[in-house]
Design an enzyme around this catalytic site. Structure first.
Site, PDB file in Angstrom:
ATOM      1  N   GLY A  90       0.768  -1.263   0.073  1.00 24.63           N
ATOM      2  CA  GLY A  90      -0.041   0.025  -0.029  1.00 24.63           C
ATOM      3  C   GLY A  90       0.770   1.235  -0.148  1.00 24.63           C
ATOM      4  O   GLY A  90       1.998   1.335  -0.291  1.00 24.63           O
ATOM      5  N   ASP A 205       2.848  10.463  -0.086  1.00 23.03           N
ATOM      6  CA  ASP A 205       2.753  12.025   0.312  1.00 23.03           C
ATOM      7  C   ASP A 205       3.717  12.187   1.440  1.00 23.03           C
ATOM      8  O   ASP A 205       3.838  11.128   2.334  1.00 23.03           O
ATOM      9  CB  ASP A 205       1.400  12.308   0.539  1.00 23.03           C
ATOM     10  CG  ASP A 205       0.629  11.574   1.651  1.00 23.03           C
ATOM     11  OD1 ASP A 205       0.747  12.100   2.906  1.00 23.03           O
ATOM     12  OD2 ASP A 205       0.095  10.464   1.416  1.00 23.03           O
TER      13      ASP A 205
END
Length: 239
Positions: A90, A205
């Protein structure tokens, strides 16, 4: 036999399942990395596929967002379909300045603000950790592929939009490498039902710098993480 969330039969899934959060990412992984692919689940759009990687049967299926969702799918895969190993592949957000966008993080352990493991563990703290051999194989696979993967703790958050910015300072102080939403739950499910699990994340991010990748990039450009996961499975077969 089929469950309320997975319309497959025993034998449809391999003993090892790679699990991204996004079912479209599962489709991308299957179509990009596996051969002889067939769809084995589509209930609620949570796509699952089984194929082969270098001749080795492997499955890939989405698990959704957050600990409740991933806990349902991982539990059913283990107890109803005979899955022995789960590798979450992920994304995570970085809080430390030495962790960069697109870095690969191997989640040795997972802190959390969720109470699911306390519910399992009679309101005591449970050490949510990955299987040691799976960690070692992922590290060895990363080295063989020339990927400088980071190994350490993740933080599995219940809130994506957290109102507590100070908590990121605490995470940084304690050396947390990335924030995501599932690893602690998956490790708890694996422990409860006698399976093995690992989480590998790519930094999508940065919470400090506000850098981020696009949704399309998350789906298609995190190939190093997938290669590490797949090659680690082959290394595990040699043990």
């Amino acid at each position: 036999m089929a469950t309320p969330h997975i319309n497959a039969e025993m034998g449809d899934f391999a003993d090892v399942v790679l699990m991204p959060g996004d079912p479209l990412r599962a489709k991308h992984i299957a179509e990009t990395f596996l051969e002889n692919v067939r769809e084995v689940n589509n209930v609620r759009g949570m796509l699952g596929f089984t194929g082969t990687y270098k001749g080795r049967k492997i499955s890939v299926m989405g698990h959704g967002m957050g600990i409740p969702s991933c806990s349902i799918y991982t539990k059913e895969l283990i107890t109803d379909f005979g899955v022995k190993k789960i590798i979450r592949v992920g994304s995570c957000g970085a809080v430390r300045m030495d962790v960069k966008l697109r870095d690969v993080v191997i989640g040795m352990g997972a802190c959390t603000d969720s109470k699911v493991n306390r519910i399992r563990f009679k309101d005591h703290d449970f050490a949510a950790i990955a299987d040691f051999d799976m960690v070692r194989n992922a590290v060895d696979a990363a080295k063989a592929l020339g990927v400088d993967a980071r190994v350490g703790n993740l933080f599995s958050a219940d809130l994506f939009y957290s109102p507590d910015g100070e908590m990121f300072d605490v995470m940084e102080k304690y050396g947390v490498l990335g924030v995501e939403m599932e690893a602690a739950g998956i490790y708890g499910v694996a422990a409860e039902f006698g399976a093995k699990a690992l989480t590998i994340c790519t930094v999508s991010d940065h919470i400090r710098t506000h850098e981020q990748t696009t949704a399309a990039e998350r789906q298609t450009t995190f190939n190093d993480m997938i290669k590490i996961a797949l090659e680690s499975v082959l290394l595990g077969d040699k043990e």
